[in-house]
Write a protein that holds these residues in place. Structure first.
Motif, PDB file in Angstrom:
ATOM      1  N   VAL A 141     -22.611 -15.301   2.102  1.00  0.00           N
ATOM      2  CA  VAL A 141     -22.140 -14.500   3.220  1.00  0.00           C
ATOM      3  C   VAL A 141     -20.681 -14.880   3.478  1.00  0.00           C
ATOM      4  O   VAL A 141     -20.375 -16.056   3.709  1.00  0.00           O
ATOM      5  N   VAL A 142     -19.801 -13.892   3.407  1.00  0.00           N
ATOM      6  CA  VAL A 142     -18.378 -14.088   3.705  1.00  0.00           C
ATOM      7  C   VAL A 142     -18.121 -13.499   5.086  1.00  0.00           C
ATOM      8  O   VAL A 142     -18.599 -12.399   5.395  1.00  0.00           O
ATOM      9  N   ALA A 143     -17.390 -14.222   5.932  1.00  0.00           N
ATOM     10  CA  ALA A 143     -17.231 -13.778   7.314  1.00  0.00           C
ATOM     11  C   ALA A 143     -15.836 -14.090   7.834  1.00  0.00           C
ATOM     12  O   ALA A 143     -15.240 -15.113   7.486  1.00  0.00           O
ATOM     13  N   THR A 144     -15.341 -13.206   8.701  1.00  0.00           N
ATOM     14  CA  THR A 144     -14.028 -13.385   9.300  1.00  0.00           C
ATOM     15  C   THR A 144     -14.124 -14.157  10.608  1.00  0.00           C
ATOM     16  O   THR A 144     -15.145 -14.125  11.295  1.00  0.00           O
ATOM     17  N   ALA A 145     -13.018 -14.838  10.948  1.00  0.00           N
ATOM     18  CA  ALA A 145     -12.958 -15.613  12.197  1.00  0.00           C
ATOM     19  C   ALA A 145     -11.603 -15.435  12.865  1.00  0.00           C
ATOM     20  O   ALA A 145     -11.051 -16.368  13.440  1.00  0.00           O
ATOM     21  N   LYS A 146     -11.042 -14.238  12.755  1.00  0.00           N
ATOM     22  CA  LYS A 146      -9.748 -13.900  13.341  1.00  0.00           C
ATOM     23  C   LYS A 146      -8.687 -14.940  12.926  1.00  0.00           C
ATOM     24  O   LYS A 146      -8.501 -15.170  11.742  1.00  0.00           O
ATOM     25  N   GLU A 147      -8.002 -15.605  13.876  1.00  0.00           N
ATOM     26  CA  GLU A 147      -6.975 -16.576  13.477  1.00  0.00           C
ATOM     27  C   GLU A 147      -7.584 -17.753  12.721  1.00  0.00           C
ATOM     28  O   GLU A 147      -6.874 -18.510  12.062  1.00  0.00           O
ATOM     29  N   GLY A 148      -8.892 -17.899  12.822  1.00  0.00           N
ATOM     30  CA  GLY A 148      -9.588 -18.965  12.091  1.00  0.00           C
ATOM     31  C   GLY A 148      -9.783 -18.660  10.627  1.00  0.00           C
ATOM     32  O   GLY A 148     -10.378 -19.465   9.905  1.00  0.00           O
ATOM     33  N   GLY A 149      -9.333 -17.484  10.148  1.00  0.00           N
ATOM     34  CA  GLY A 149      -9.363 -17.208   8.721  1.00  0.00           C
ATOM     35  C   GLY A 149     -10.685 -16.667   8.220  1.00  0.00           C
ATOM     36  O   GLY A 149     -11.371 -15.894   8.901  1.00  0.00           O
ATOM     37  N   LEU A 150     -11.057 -17.088   7.020  1.00  0.00           N
ATOM     38  CA  LEU A 150     -12.217 -16.572   6.308  1.00  0.00           C
ATOM     39  C   LEU A 150     -13.147 -17.727   5.960  1.00  0.00           C
ATOM     40  O   LEU A 150     -12.708 -18.786   5.511  1.00  0.00           O
ATOM     41  N   HIS A 151     -14.463 -17.520   6.176  1.00  0.00           N
ATOM     42  CA  HIS A 151     -15.472 -18.535   5.873  1.00  0.00           C
ATOM     43  C   HIS A 151     -16.484 -17.961   4.895  1.00  0.00           C
ATOM     44  O   HIS A 151     -16.769 -16.769   4.919  1.00  0.00           O
ATOM     45  N   SER A 152     -17.034 -18.830   4.049  1.00  0.00           N
ATOM     46  CA  SER A 152     -18.175 -18.436   3.225  1.00  0.00           C
ATOM     47  C   SER A 152     -19.333 -19.383   3.513  1.00  0.00           C
ATOM     48  O   SER A 152     -19.139 -20.579   3.767  1.00  0.00           O
ATOM     49  N   TYR A 153     -20.555 -18.806   3.507  1.00  0.00           N
ATOM     50  CA  TYR A 153     -21.758 -19.560   3.868  1.00  0.00           C
ATOM     51  C   TYR A 153     -22.844 -19.356   2.820  1.00  0.00           C
ATOM     52  O   TYR A 153     -22.978 -18.262   2.245  1.00  0.00           O
ATOM     53  N   ARG A 154     -23.641 -20.399   2.621  1.00  0.00           N
ATOM     54  CA  ARG A 154     -24.865 -20.252   1.838  1.00  0.00           C
ATOM     55  C   ARG A 154     -25.893 -19.508   2.678  1.00  0.00           C
ATOM     56  O   ARG A 154     -25.729 -19.331   3.888  1.00  0.00           O
ATOM     57  N   LEU A 155     -26.988 -19.107   2.051  1.00  0.00           N
ATOM     58  CA  LEU A 155     -28.008 -18.352   2.768  1.00  0.00           C
ATOM     59  C   LEU A 155     -28.793 -19.214   3.751  1.00  0.00           C
ATOM     60  O   LEU A 155     -29.535 -18.676   4.579  1.00  0.00           O
TER      61      LEU A 155
END
Length: 393
Positions: free
Chosen positions: A64-78
């Protein structure tokens, strides 16, 4: 999500929303991601929009790839654990805004992101979040960085691969306006850029059944904007959430006449903007609104196996399900233990198996009020599809 300028206005039905929401089933999430904090200590990170990548070789290793506004981009395992984080681009000059990642979509193994701070679209390889953005990507709505402001910048985003054209396209909304732009992605060696194909302005003013003209109340010069969008790649149809208006259906190539398939409950309610409080005082509700979603309309996503459009109804903390091309089916809420998902922005669903944890698919949603933290927090909740399916008769 627009900054809450309209607290009084959107609360016009506040006495009604809890009663409405109380009758909806609550679906249990199985996983949540670590909390993000929109303050200096937390890097001004504010969870917004998720997208799911399916690993064809081993679906249980999806990302799962997700945005965090000024916090950038995160990727997560399931299982919700973070894999990697990349920062949004720094401000190019002291007078400019920093990068601010708003929405994300995935085509093949490419995460495509709207950068609201820089008025750019950026590209990242899903596995590892390698930046594949060409160094000379153009501005979407602005002439240069100095022109980027709250009305001339990229905001909502939806992407898809058009098999007929053998090309990837991106639809991008312009913040604080009704405009949507169609971009064609252009490979540049191992990197990617884009060009604007055309734009479409959705209506910003409406004629009500009583003949009166109406537009949603906001600060002067601000139009009812679009953020949540999704493209049905089978039919080439865009479904777009105009936050204070409702849900539109139109060709993803931005041709033809848009159709409003559902309206927010607040549709048609007059309001007067107070510059001192930065809020709108509502007038009498004339009764022309819809019955299923409350402003803001936010995250939109499609479950292809069930032919369902899922929509985040932010005003009453529910999610609405529609049979495509637009017949209402049901609404539900999501909770993780005692933590109710509230003010949800982005949502995304995959209807195929992602291994033993999600044998029938996964719905991932943003939670705008993540409970259990010592300071204000946002994050993402993951839900097994079979739990959602039970709430949709």
């Amino acid at each position: 999500m627009r900054r809450v300028l309209l607290v009084v206005f959107t609360a016009i039905l506040a006495g009604q929303h809890p009663a409405v929401a109380a009758g909806y089933p609550k679906v249990d999430a199985q996983v949540e991601t670590p909390g993000l904090f929109d303050d200096a200590e937390g890097g001004n990170a504010d969870a917004d929009d998720p997208a799911i990548w399916v690993n064809d070789h081993d679906p249980s290793r999806g990302i799962v790839v997700a945005t965090a506004k000024e916090g950038g981009l995160h990727s997560y395992r399931l299982d919700g654990k973070q894999i990697k984080h990349v920062a949004a681009p720094a401000r190019p000059g002291p007078e400019h805004a920093p990068g601010r990642f708003n929405n994300v979509d995935i085509v093949d193994d490419l995460a495509i992101v709207s950068d609201r701070g820089r008025d750019h679209i950026r590209f990242y390889k899903v596995n590892g979040l390698e930046d594949l953005t060409a160094p000379d990507v153009p501005f979407v709505f602005s002439a240069n960085q100095s022109e980027v402001d709250e009305q001339r910048t990229a905001y909502g985003l939806a992407a898809w691969y058009d098999r007929a054209d053998r090309a990837t396209y991106v639809l991008v909304s312009r913040r604080s306006t009704t405009q949507v732009a169609l971009l064609k992605v252009e490979p540049r060696g191992k990197r990617y850029s884009y060009r604007v194909v055309r734009t479409l302005d959705l209506p910003g003013e409406f004629t009500l059944p009583n003949g009166a003209k109406w537009q949603p109340c906001d600060e002067p010069g601000v139009q009812p904007q679009v953020e949540g969008m999704v493209v049905d790649h089978r039919t080439g149809t865009l479904y777009a959430g105009q936050e204070d208006v409702g849900i539109w259906r139109v060709s993803a190539k931005l041709t033809g006449r848009p159709v409003l398939i559902d309206k927010v409950r607040e549709f048609g309610v007059p309001g007067t903007y107070d510059p001192e409080t930065e809020e709108c005082a509502p007038g009498k509700d004339p009764g022309f609104g819809g019955h299923h979603v409350s402003a803001d309309v936010e995250g939109l996503t499609i479950h292809y196996g069930r032919n369902l459009l899922l929509v985040s109804s932010q005003g009453d903390n529910t999610f609405a399900a529609y049979d495509l091309p637009g017949r209402y089916r049901a609404s539900f809420q999501i909770k993780y233990g005692d933590d109710l998902v509230q003010e949800s922005d982005g949502a995304t669903v995959v209807g195929t198996s992602l291994g033993p944890r999600y044998p029938h698919g996964l719905l991932a949603v943003q939670d705008g009020r993540n409970a259990g933290e010592s300071r204000d927090s946002t994050n993402f909740k993951f839900v097994r599809w079979e739990e959602v399916a039970r709430a949709i008769p």
